[in-house]
Design an enzyme around this catalytic site. Structure first.
Site, mmCIF file in Angstrom:
data_model
loop_
_atom_site.group_PDB
_atom_site.id
_atom_site.type_symbol
_atom_site.label_atom_id
_atom_site.label_comp_id
_atom_site.label_asym_id
_atom_site.label_seq_id
_atom_site.Cartn_x
_atom_site.Cartn_y
_atom_site.Cartn_z
ATOM 1 C CG HIS A 28 52.497 47.980 47.039
ATOM 2 N ND1 HIS A 28 52.930 47.839 45.747
ATOM 3 C CD2 HIS A 28 51.324 48.643 46.971
ATOM 4 C CE1 HIS A 28 52.064 48.397 44.917
ATOM 5 N NE2 HIS A 28 51.063 48.879 45.633
ATOM 6 C CG ASP A 30 52.899 40.845 46.929
ATOM 7 O OD1 ASP A 30 53.467 41.952 46.810
ATOM 8 O OD2 ASP A 30 51.987 40.460 46.162
ATOM 9 C CB SER A 61 36.138 38.302 28.048
ATOM 10 O OG SER A 61 35.592 39.061 29.112
ATOM 11 C CB ALA A 116 37.080 47.282 41.574
ATOM 12 C CB SER A 120 39.241 41.309 37.827
ATOM 13 O OG SER A 120 40.125 42.270 37.256
ATOM 14 C CB SER A 121 44.469 40.087 36.816
ATOM 15 O OG SER A 121 45.012 40.445 38.075
ATOM 16 C CD GLU A 158 48.734 39.538 37.639
ATOM 17 O OE1 GLU A 158 48.647 40.610 38.250
ATOM 18 O OE2 GLU A 158 47.870 38.651 37.701
ATOM 19 C CG ASP A 170 46.509 40.054 44.018
ATOM 20 O OD1 ASP A 170 46.510 40.384 45.217
ATOM 21 O OD2 ASP A 170 46.700 40.849 43.082
ATOM 22 C CE1 TYR A 222 51.312 45.879 42.325
ATOM 23 C CE2 TYR A 222 53.548 45.068 42.116
ATOM 24 C CZ TYR A 222 52.306 44.999 42.698
ATOM 25 O OH TYR A 222 52.058 44.049 43.639
#
Length: 376
Positions: A28, A30, A61, A116, A120-121, A158, A170, A222
């Site tokens: 947290h 970045d 997907s 998780a 993954s994004s 994103e 990420d 967030y």
């Protein structure tokens, strides 16, 4: 299993894969122009893609069992929503950066574990970006500077299309990862440096404990943390908290003090960790991992009971250090464990979860791996 030909009536032009990431430390920070130390992992999201000669975009997907179809002009902030926004958002961002691209057919065949805390994004964004770069001849994927530009497009996807206020760590880790190393990212000047990180060389393993508590980064929490950090920086008259001191933090309004304190102390912990890794003293980073988790749990309040339990159980069983990793509110924790204690640590964590009737966590090892690449 449904394949590309069955879905789209033709063969894919190729397959591209991008890894998830584990953040060793630097959580947290970045979006506060801080320093973070992620590494790419072996788990990857794989996409099969074919270029189109029109502006149509068709996405499917296998993991989500879901499809989206539209045109390039239909992609916009908050459209499409859900998983498709991460892939389609990359197309929007590249067009916004004035790259000439057309439509695509895309199938997500494999994925980093969803929800998780392993990003993954970003893996979906980066695999899509590398595919589009190659298929439309953008010429970015073959150089570090070009890959940074692709990572920037993924960040825009994103932030601007999906609406998650993430800071870019990420995507950089997924696009720029180096096997056997963590990646020191300076989120102020955009530089990066590979830092030696090979736990097995020291008889250690990095364990990832997926609590199986799923989180959503775009649900507002967030963004609330990011807004508090930016408010604190403004109150101190600084562009970010990167250069703030603990003494300055104590002068803030009481509701901002813990949030700002986490940022300042976490950046300091990253610096200490890098110094130890550069000096070949990896086993000594354990206390820094512990301190990071305490700060995230109490000052930043992004942990949860399952993450706290995973970390405390790991330490009891012999882990050198443990902390939550990722955005928080669920997801995964990491533990640095002597190889000869790995089974005992895993057993202790599972027993602790069973005792309080939590779902059994998924526990796996993590090895620093290479970044996004074409795989077929």
């Amino acid at each position: 299993m449904t394949g590309f030909r069955e879905l789209f009536g033709r063969e894919a032009d190729g397959r591209w894969a991008a890894p998830g990431r584990v953040n060793l430390i630097g959580e947290h920070v970045d979006y506060a122009q801080g320093l973070c130390l992620p590494f790419a992992i072996a788990e990857r999201t794989v996409v099969e893609v074919a270029a189109r000669d029109d502006d149509r975009v068709r996405l499917h997907s296998l993991a989500e069992q879901d499809s989206w179809s539209g045109t390039l002009d239909e992609i916009a902030p908050r459209s499409p929503d859900g998983w498709a926004g991460y892939a389609a958002g990359v197309l929007w961002a590249l067009r916004h950066a004035e790259h000439k691209i057309g439509g695509i057919d895309l199938l997500v065949t494999d994925t980093v574990p969803l929800g998780a805390g392993l990003s993954s994004s970003a893996a979906l964004e980066c695999s899509t970006a590398l595919a589009v770069d190659e298929l439309f001849g953008l010429g970015l994927g073959g150089t570090p500077s070009g890959r940074r530009a692709l990572a920037a497009a993924c960040i825009s996807a994103e932030n601007d299309v999906v609406g998650a206020a993430t800071g870019g760590m990420d995507q950089a880790a997924s696009m720029l990862g180096v096997a056997g190393h963590a990646l020191l990212l300076d989120m102020r000047d955009g530089t990066d440096r590979a830092v030696p990180f090979a736990p097995a060389d020291d008889g250690l393993a990095l364990m990832v404990i997926d609590t199986r508590v799923r989180h959503r980064l775009a649900d507002g929490q967030y963004g609330m943390r990011r807004a508090a950090v930016e408010k604190a920086a403004a109150a101190l008259g600084r562009p970010s908290l990167r250069d703030a001191t603990l003494a300055e933090v104590t002068t803030l309004d009481p509701d901002l003090v813990p949030r700002a304190r986490h940022i300042v102390t976490e950046i300091a912990r990253v610096r200490e960790t890098v110094e130890l890794l550069d000096a070949g003293r990896l086993p000594e980073i354990g206390p820094l991992l512990d301190a990071s988790h305490a700060s995230l749990a109490h000052d930043y309040e992004v942990s949860c009971d399952e993450l706290d339990l995973a970390c405390s159980a790991a330490r009891r069983a012999g882990a050198l250090g443990a902390r939550m990793t990722g955005g928080g509110f669920g997801g995964s924790a990491i533990a640095l464990v002597p190889v000869d204690r790995a089974d005992a640590v895993a057993s202790e964590i599972r027993a602790a979860f069973t005792e309080v009737s939590y779902r059994e966590p998924e526990i796996r090892g993590a090895e620093p791996s290479a970044g996004a690449e074409r795989v077929g």
